[in-house]
Design a protein around this motif. Structure first.
Motif, mmCIF file in Angstrom:
data_model
loop_
_atom_site.group_PDB
_atom_site.id
_atom_site.type_symbol
_atom_site.label_atom_id
_atom_site.label_comp_id
_atom_site.label_asym_id
_atom_site.label_seq_id
_atom_site.Cartn_x
_atom_site.Cartn_y
_atom_site.Cartn_z
ATOM 1 N N PRO A 62 -6.675 1.835 -2.839
ATOM 2 C CA PRO A 62 -5.809 2.075 -3.993
ATOM 3 C C PRO A 62 -4.617 1.135 -4.121
ATOM 4 O O PRO A 62 -4.180 0.843 -5.226
ATOM 5 N N ALA A 63 -4.083 0.654 -3.022
ATOM 6 C CA ALA A 63 -2.892 -0.195 -3.083
ATOM 7 C C ALA A 63 -3.289 -1.629 -3.403
ATOM 8 O O ALA A 63 -4.196 -2.188 -2.790
ATOM 9 N N THR A 64 -2.604 -2.201 -4.378
ATOM 10 C CA THR A 64 -2.889 -3.566 -4.815
ATOM 11 C C THR A 64 -1.616 -4.394 -4.732
ATOM 12 O O THR A 64 -0.567 -3.985 -5.210
ATOM 13 N N ASP A 93 8.149 -2.340 9.123
ATOM 14 C CA ASP A 93 8.177 -3.807 9.219
ATOM 15 C C ASP A 93 6.805 -4.388 8.895
ATOM 16 O O ASP A 93 6.689 -5.398 8.207
ATOM 17 N N ARG A 94 5.759 -3.749 9.415
ATOM 18 C CA ARG A 94 4.399 -4.208 9.158
ATOM 19 C C ARG A 94 4.075 -4.119 7.662
ATOM 20 O O ARG A 94 3.472 -5.016 7.091
ATOM 21 N N LEU A 95 4.477 -3.013 7.029
ATOM 22 C CA LEU A 95 4.266 -2.859 5.581
ATOM 23 C C LEU A 95 5.066 -3.906 4.807
ATOM 24 O O LEU A 95 4.569 -4.489 3.845
ATOM 25 N N GLY A 96 6.293 -4.143 5.211
ATOM 26 C CA GLY A 96 7.121 -5.145 4.546
ATOM 27 C C GLY A 96 6.531 -6.538 4.655
ATOM 28 O O GLY A 96 6.635 -7.348 3.734
ATOM 29 N N ARG A 127 3.199 -3.074 -0.337
ATOM 30 C CA ARG A 127 2.101 -2.289 -0.919
ATOM 31 C C ARG A 127 0.883 -2.478 -0.037
ATOM 32 O O ARG A 127 0.444 -3.605 0.195
ATOM 33 N N ALA A 128 0.312 -1.367 0.434
ATOM 34 C CA ALA A 128 -0.847 -1.476 1.317
ATOM 35 C C ALA A 128 -1.512 -0.116 1.443
ATOM 36 O O ALA A 128 -0.919 0.913 1.131
ATOM 37 N N THR A 129 -2.732 -0.143 1.915
ATOM 38 C CA THR A 129 -3.392 1.074 2.345
ATOM 39 C C THR A 129 -3.176 1.147 3.850
ATOM 40 O O THR A 129 -3.526 0.225 4.580
ATOM 41 N N ALA A 180 2.552 2.638 -2.325
ATOM 42 C CA ALA A 180 2.587 1.994 -3.640
ATOM 43 C C ALA A 180 3.631 0.902 -3.736
ATOM 44 O O ALA A 180 3.489 -0.026 -4.512
ATOM 45 N N GLY A 181 4.682 0.989 -2.985
ATOM 46 C CA GLY A 181 5.694 -0.055 -3.034
ATOM 47 C C GLY A 181 6.894 0.315 -2.199
ATOM 48 O O GLY A 181 7.332 1.443 -2.206
ATOM 49 N N MET A 182 7.394 -0.664 -1.477
ATOM 50 C CA MET A 182 8.546 -0.451 -0.630
ATOM 51 C C MET A 182 9.160 -1.811 -0.366
ATOM 52 O O MET A 182 8.456 -2.748 -0.042
#
Length: 85
Positions: free
Chosen positions: A28-30, A52-55, A60-62, A77-79
């Motif tokens: 879902p995350a694009t 940190d990994r998401l950033g 945005r990630a699954t 969805a976003g950070m």
């Protein structure tokens, strides 16, 4: 948590997405460039490490999280780094 456990989980998720149980899973995350980033984490990792990994992939990630008995999947969805707690 050990790096080898995280690497093994990452390989497991990649294989499941490529040809396994998650082969038909619509991520879902694009990202802004149209990709579908995937981030993996182990349940006992600190939140700051996971954020940190998401950033690092643009916020945005699954997110696949491995616990002792199961796995969770979360769409982020976003950070931005400014929004981090």
């Amino acid at each position: 948590m050990s790096q080898s456990q995280l690497d093994e989980f990452r390989r497991e998720v990649n294989l499941a997405l490529a040809v396994g149980a998650f082969g038909d899973l619509e991520l879902p995350a694009t990202s802004d460039d149209g990709g579908h980033p995937v981030v993996v984490a182990l349940e006992d990792e600190s939140l700051s490490v996971v954020l940190d990994r998401l950033g690092a992939v643009g916020g945005r990630a699954t997110l696949f999280v491995r616990g002792p008995h199961d796995m969770g999947i979360v769409s982020v969805a976003g950070m931005s780094r400014a929004e981090r707690p």
